[in-house]
Write a protein that holds these residues in place. Structure first.
Motif, PDB file in Angstrom:
ATOM      1  N   HIS A 228       0.871  -1.171   0.000  1.00 30.14           N
ATOM      2  CA  HIS A 228       0.000   0.000   0.000  1.00 30.14           C
ATOM      3  C   HIS A 228       0.916   1.230   0.000  1.00 30.14           C
ATOM      4  CE1 HIS A 228      -3.393  -2.582   1.296  1.00 30.14           C
ATOM      5  NE2 HIS A 228      -2.488  -3.190   2.035  1.00 30.14           N
TER       6      HIS A 228
ATOM      7  N   HIS B 283      -9.232  -0.460  -3.084  1.00 30.97           N
ATOM      8  CA  HIS B 283      -8.132   0.499  -2.940  1.00 30.97           C
ATOM      9  C   HIS B 283      -8.662   1.924  -2.714  1.00 30.97           C
ATOM     10  CE1 HIS B 283      -4.870   3.137  -4.162  1.00 30.97           C
ATOM     11  NE2 HIS B 283      -5.529   3.474  -5.234  1.00 30.97           N
TER      12      HIS B 283
ATOM     13  N   CYS C 297      -4.107  -1.535  -4.610  1.00 34.07           N
ATOM     14  CA  CYS C 297      -3.917  -2.692  -3.733  1.00 34.07           C
ATOM     15  C   CYS C 297      -5.096  -3.639  -3.767  1.00 34.07           C
ATOM     16  CB  CYS C 297      -3.668  -2.213  -2.314  1.00 34.07           C
ATOM     17  SG  CYS C 297      -4.984  -1.148  -1.681  1.00 34.07           S
TER      18      CYS C 297
ATOM     19  N   CYS D 222      -4.805   5.738   0.604  1.00 33.72           N
ATOM     20  CA  CYS D 222      -3.854   4.762   0.087  1.00 33.72           C
ATOM     21  C   CYS D 222      -3.541   5.158  -1.355  1.00 33.72           C
ATOM     22  CB  CYS D 222      -4.430   3.353   0.123  1.00 33.72           C
ATOM     23  SG  CYS D 222      -3.302   2.135  -0.573  1.00 33.72           S
TER      24      CYS D 222
ATOM     25  N   MET E  58      -9.769   3.109   0.934  1.00 33.28           N
ATOM     26  CA  MET E  58      -8.751   2.899   1.959  1.00 33.28           C
ATOM     27  C   MET E  58      -8.256   4.267   2.392  1.00 33.28           C
ATOM     28  SD  MET E  58      -5.665   0.177   1.867  1.00 33.28           S
ATOM     29  CE  MET E  58      -4.475   0.116   3.211  1.00 33.28           C
TER      30      MET E  58
HETATM   31 CU1  CUA Z   1      -4.145   0.072   0.005  1.00 33.39          CU
HETATM   32 CU2  CUA Z   1      -4.422   0.998  -2.157  1.00 33.39          CU
END
Ligand code: CUA
Length: 286
Positions: free
Chosen positions: A120, A163, A159, A155, A166
């Motif tokens: 991340h 994602h 990921c 983030c 996040m």
């Molecule tokens: Cu954790 Cu993008």
């Protein structure tokens, strides 16, 4: 300003040459050699000199984003990325929370980050640049907020499915307020105060919840999902995806897959009474 000056000069010369060229006949010009000298000196040598100077100057300025030495800050915070939420620990204390990092204002904080699964990237744009969270590695950055308030982060490394959900919040507080918050986080979860909350605690400790979540002071010590010891003290759920209030929490427990598809919590079609008790208990964990 410098760039506009340069652009103005270039455009001016271009316009000038356009008019002068019209007046001249075609063919090689006597001043061509001198012209090349101007091109090489002004267009190559000067440009290189300017770019290299600016590069060296900016490298010196950028040094401020480097993490401070561990002994230089009074507070270190550990952040561990998970699909798709952030675990937050305060080393030297028993405090564990998720997604909402409290820090004291006007204090350099040493933030050290890694991941429990994939890579991340921890990024709170108003406070500093981003750092990747890499398995078995600890990357560091300084967090420094010169004003109190909440700073939204995200983030920044793809990921997986959620994602985009996040998010992270850094809440900068006056020193005393921060100390009080941290002291509260160190305490075990508040004991249930009503029959409904007691029923909720029972449901939590005997059902599937405790296998993934921790509530300090109880037998629940799962590590898959966020620590819920002081869940009610957080303003959001599911890494800033929804607000933390009874209605959203109920919707989340009933069918979190509808809210945040792909997250690791299965859907629990609980009986309404049990759900109500669970929500009453969890929203009591201030
Ligand atoms: Cu954790 Cu993008």
């Amino acid at each position: 300003g410098g760039a506009f000056l340069g652009l103005g000069l270039v455009v001016g010369l271009l316009v000038l040459s356009w008019f002068r060229r019209k007046r001249r006949a075609e063919g090689p010009h006597p001043g061509e050699r001198a012209g090349w000298t101007v091109v090489l000196a002004g267009g190559v040598a000067l440009a290189l000199a300017v770019v290299i100077t600016v590069f060296i100057a900016s490298v010196n300025v950028l040094k401020v984003t480097e993490a401070p030495a561990a002994s230089q800050t009074r507070l270190t915070i550990h952040v561990i990325g998970h699909q798709w939420w952030w675990e937050v620990r305060y080393p030297g204390t028993t405090a564990v929370t998720a997604n909402e990092i409290h820090i004291p204002v006007a204090t350099p904080v040493n933030l050290v980050a890694t991941t429990a699964d994939v890579i991340h990237s921890f990024w709170v744009p108003e406070l500093n640049r981003k750092i990747d969270t890499i398995p078995d590695e600890w990357n560091r950055i300084e967090l420094y907020a010169d004003e109190t308030g909440a700073y939204r982060g995200q983030c920044a490394e793809y990921c997986g499915l959620q994602h985009a959900h996040m998010g992270i919040l850094v809440i900068a507080q006056p020193q005393a307020q921060f100390r009080a918050w941290l002291a509260r986080q160190e305490k075990p979860g508040t004991a249930p105060a009503s029959a409904l909350q007691r029923a909720g605690e029972r449901a939590f400790l005997t059902g599937p919840c405790q296998s993934c979540h921790t509530i300090r002071g109880t037998s629940a010590s799962g590590y898959v999902g966020p620590d819920l010891t002081h869940l009610a003290g957080r303003s959001t759920l599911a890494a800033l995806t929804i607000a933390n209030d009874p209605a959203h929490l109920a919707a989340w427990i009933r069918d979190s897959q509808a809210v945040k598809p792909g997250n690791q919590m299965p859907e629990f079609r609980l009986p309404a009474a049990k759900l109500r008790a669970l929500v009453a208990y969890l929203e009591h964990l201030k």
